[in-house]
Design a protein around this motif. Structure first.
Motif, PDB file in Angstrom:
ATOM      1  N   GLU A 230      -0.228  10.369  -2.868  1.00  0.00           N
ATOM      2  CA  GLU A 230       0.154  10.918  -1.559  1.00  0.00           C
ATOM      3  C   GLU A 230       1.588  11.435  -1.611  1.00  0.00           C
ATOM      4  O   GLU A 230       2.302  11.205  -2.583  1.00  0.00           O
TER       5      GLU A 230
ATOM      6  N   GLU B  75       0.402   4.227  -2.703  1.00  0.00           N
ATOM      7  CA  GLU B  75       0.170   5.603  -2.262  1.00  0.00           C
ATOM      8  C   GLU B  75       1.084   6.614  -2.949  1.00  0.00           C
ATOM      9  O   GLU B  75       0.802   7.809  -2.941  1.00  0.00           O
TER      10      GLU B  75
ATOM     11  N   SER C  61       0.825  -1.209   0.000  1.00  0.00           N
ATOM     12  CA  SER C  61       0.000   0.000   0.000  1.00  0.00           C
ATOM     13  C   SER C  61       0.861   1.262   0.000  1.00  0.00           C
ATOM     14  O   SER C  61       0.478   2.284  -0.566  1.00  0.00           O
TER      15      SER C  61
END
Length: 191
Positions: free
Chosen positions: A91, A87, A83
């Motif tokens: 992000e 991201e 993850s």
């Protein structure tokens, strides 16, 4: 971006591990990260940011270089951290408007089996010039040789001025297939 053969890089690392002879593979386009602690993830994000702002490159995750650059160790990429790779697309990185751009066209990753362990290879494609620079944790990074260094405030300012000039040039450019009939004095006055 220069042609980079990850398979050749991994052959060199394998040879280095098996023969206990250190052969440095890091370049301006290749970085190795163990990613076994939080500090390494911060450094990883700085490298991604630098590759985005410079000429792109590859980060091989799960292979760690000894601090004295004398050997490599395989730390096996933790697939539970997948993850954190995903991201990267949305992000961590901010543009001039404090927005997080979608970087799905700039960051790719895959898992490879290497010497009985898993590694992750992250390919970073540099941003278009009109999108540079992004920042990570308030700082702009670029790749110089094998280091991720902070971009000077004057260079950031010059890049912002360059982008403003590009925007102005767009406003002044010819619109294909437009004619005088397409102009509306009412819309121009409203603008």
């Amino acid at each position: 971006m220069d042609k980079i053969d990850i398979a050749d890089t991994l052959r060199i690392v394998r040879n280095s591990i098996e023969n206990k002879v250190f052969i440095d593979v890091e370049t301006s386009k290749i970085e190795l990260k163990g990613l076994s602690n939080a500090g390494e993830w911060k450094s990883f994000h700085e490298t991604v940011c630098a590759f985005l702002n410079t000429d792109g490159g590859y980060i091989i995750c799960g292979i760690k270089e000894a601090s004295n650059k004398s050997s490599y160790s395989l730390v096996d990429f933790d697939r539970n951290a997948e993850s954190k790779l995903i991201e990267l697309h949305t992000e961590f990185f901010y543009d001039d408007f404090d927005l997080k751009p979608n970087l799905t066209e700039n960051i790719y990753f895959e898992y490879l089996e290497f010497m009985g362990k898993y590694i992750a290879v992250v390919k970073v494609i540099s941003l278009r010039n009109d999108l540079k620079y992004l920042r990570y944790k308030g700082k702009y990074y670029e790749r110089k040789l094998t280091a991720d260094v902070e971009i000077t405030a004057s260079r950031v300012k010059m890049q912002k001025e360059y982008k403003a000039e590009l925007e102005y040039a767009k406003e002044m450019s010819v619109i294909k297939n437009a004619s005088i009939k397409d102009l509306s004095i009412n819309k121009i006055n409203a603008y």
